[in-house]
Design an enzyme around this catalytic site. Structure first.
Site, mmCIF file in Angstrom:
data_model
loop_
_atom_site.group_PDB
_atom_site.id
_atom_site.type_symbol
_atom_site.label_atom_id
_atom_site.label_comp_id
_atom_site.label_asym_id
_atom_site.label_seq_id
_atom_site.Cartn_x
_atom_site.Cartn_y
_atom_site.Cartn_z
ATOM 1 N N ASP A 85 0.782 -1.234 0.000
ATOM 2 C CA ASP A 85 0.000 0.000 0.000
ATOM 3 C C ASP A 85 0.819 1.292 0.000
ATOM 4 O O ASP A 85 0.255 2.377 0.149
ATOM 5 C CB ASP A 85 -0.951 0.015 1.201
ATOM 6 C CG ASP A 85 -0.222 -0.055 2.534
ATOM 7 O OD1 ASP A 85 0.957 -0.437 2.555
ATOM 8 O OD2 ASP A 85 -0.841 0.273 3.556
ATOM 9 N N GLU A 86 2.124 1.210 -0.192
ATOM 10 C CA GLU A 86 2.897 2.449 -0.257
ATOM 11 C C GLU A 86 4.152 2.274 -1.104
ATOM 12 O O GLU A 86 4.686 1.172 -1.243
ATOM 13 C CB GLU A 86 3.260 2.955 1.134
ATOM 14 C CG GLU A 86 4.134 2.028 1.950
ATOM 15 C CD GLU A 86 4.548 2.621 3.285
ATOM 16 O OE1 GLU A 86 4.869 3.834 3.330
ATOM 17 O OE2 GLU A 86 4.552 1.879 4.283
#
Length: 369
Positions: free
Chosen positions: A108-109
């Site tokens: 997610d990043e």
């Protein structure tokens, strides 16, 4: 001097409450409700919480039992890593339309270096805004972003206007931004270190900047040099598009504490099978096998063994884990077991640097960000 350094345009993109947001995306009935991913049952631990749940103080790594006390209306949702990976790949596909210098940190990043980008766009701020809009339009999720001259500042900035926001720290604003920053906001300063800094009168970046390199080395060991340079806006770490996996792990928390090694063997077999499948799917293998044991009193113990050859086979991993289990007497009943593989064969693979990484970006402090 900060002005003597090559200036990069780095974006840190962080998906908002990713696991929980994916669950709400797939099930419209969950939208706007307090939910957590994981944490169900009497022994469950929360992996992620929606922003609606966070308003009640619910957060990741919290026990489901405590979370339900804080938020009686809380809804528990099961994890679905295949779905998370699918969504993550769609998001990364968008990143690669702007630059090949993408360094994923997790599902997610990621960091993006857009100093030189495929769109020929001079503004990193507008690129981040466009990427976030595309993620929303094409995937249906929101993301936040931080934009600045290096990875550290970009990551700190991405947390400022969450959810669904972004913050740019321009080159001329970097030093003031860091001086004003609460020491707890410094990436790499955990709770224990923050408490130690408080005791020494270090509450902000300005306080940290006032300390000499010798002082920081003496009081914070190897991390002292990192703190000394980072508070001055100096970080040479480049965005590495091919981050090499250093380890692979799987673990299980049990609904009831286990008190005998015999009862643990079946659990270890399932864990070894899962990690073997993941190793083979990733086409990697490892030499060092570590058994993780968390006891009922939450104390943690690890036992490791390094083999003379690389392995990914379930049988060898399981037998080694068994040996480690029987290596010493258990201190207490056990609530969690895990197996990790380190010293992977990926450690020997050398990444070929991108031509862009080898270029010194000769720019002045004031240029479009």
């Amino acid at each position: 001097m900060l002005s003597d350094l090559p200036i990069r345009k780095i974006i840190h993109v962080d998906m908002d409450a990713f696991y929980a947001s994916v669950a709400q995306l797939d099930n419209p009935e969950l939208r706007g409700k307090a939910i957590t991913v994981g944490g169900g049952g009497t022994r469950g631990v929360i992996s992620a919480a929606s922003y609606e749940a966070r308003k009640f103080g619910v957060k990741s790594a919290m026990s489901g039992r405590l979370a339900i006390k804080l938020c009686p209306e809380l809804i528990f949702v099961r994890t679905d890593f295949d779905r998370y990976k699918e969504i993550s790949n769609r998001v990364r596909k968008i990143f690669y339309e702007y630059t090949d210098l993408v360094e994923p940190l997790s599902l997610d990043e990621a960091y993006l270096d857009v100093t030189e980008n495929k769109k020929g766009h001079p503004s990193a701020t507008l690129i981040a805004q466009e990427i976030r809009q595309r993620i929303f339009n094409e995937v249906g999720l929101t993301a936040s972003a931080g934009i600045s001259i290096n990875k550290f500042i970009a990551k700190v900035a991405s947390d400022y206007n969450k959810p669904n926001g972004q913050k740019t720290v321009n080159p001329e604003d970097v030093l003031q931004f860091l001086e004003d920053l609460d020491i707890r906001k410094f990436y790499g300063v955990g709770k224990v270190t923050a408490e130690k800094m408080y005791q020494k009168g270090i509450f902000t970046g300005k306080d940290l900047k006032s300390k000499s390199l010798d002082y920081l080395d003496e009081n914070f060991g190897k991390s002292g040099r990192y703190y000394y340079y980072i508070v001055r806006g100096i970080q040479h770490s480049e965005v590495k598009p091919n981050r090499i996996r250093k380890s692979l792990a799987a673990e299980r928390t049990f609904s009831k504490n286990l008190s005998s090694e015999i009862f643990m063997l079946e659990k270890l077999e399932h864990i070894a099978e899962e990690i073997s499948k993941r190793l083979q799917k990733s086409k990697v293998s490892g030499k060092t096998i570590t058994l993780k044991i968390k006891y009922s009193d939450f104390t943690l113990q690890t036992r490791s063994k390094t083999l003379p050859y690389f392995v990914s086979d379930k049988a060898i991993i399981l037998e080694t884990a068994k040996d480690l289990l029987y290596q010493d007497k258990l201190n207490n009943s056990v609530r969690l077991l895990g197996i990790s593989l380190y010293n992977l064969n990926t450690d020997t693979k050398k990444r070929q640097p991108s031509p862009i990484e080898n270029k010194s970006v000769s720019v002045q402090l004031k240029f479009e960000f």
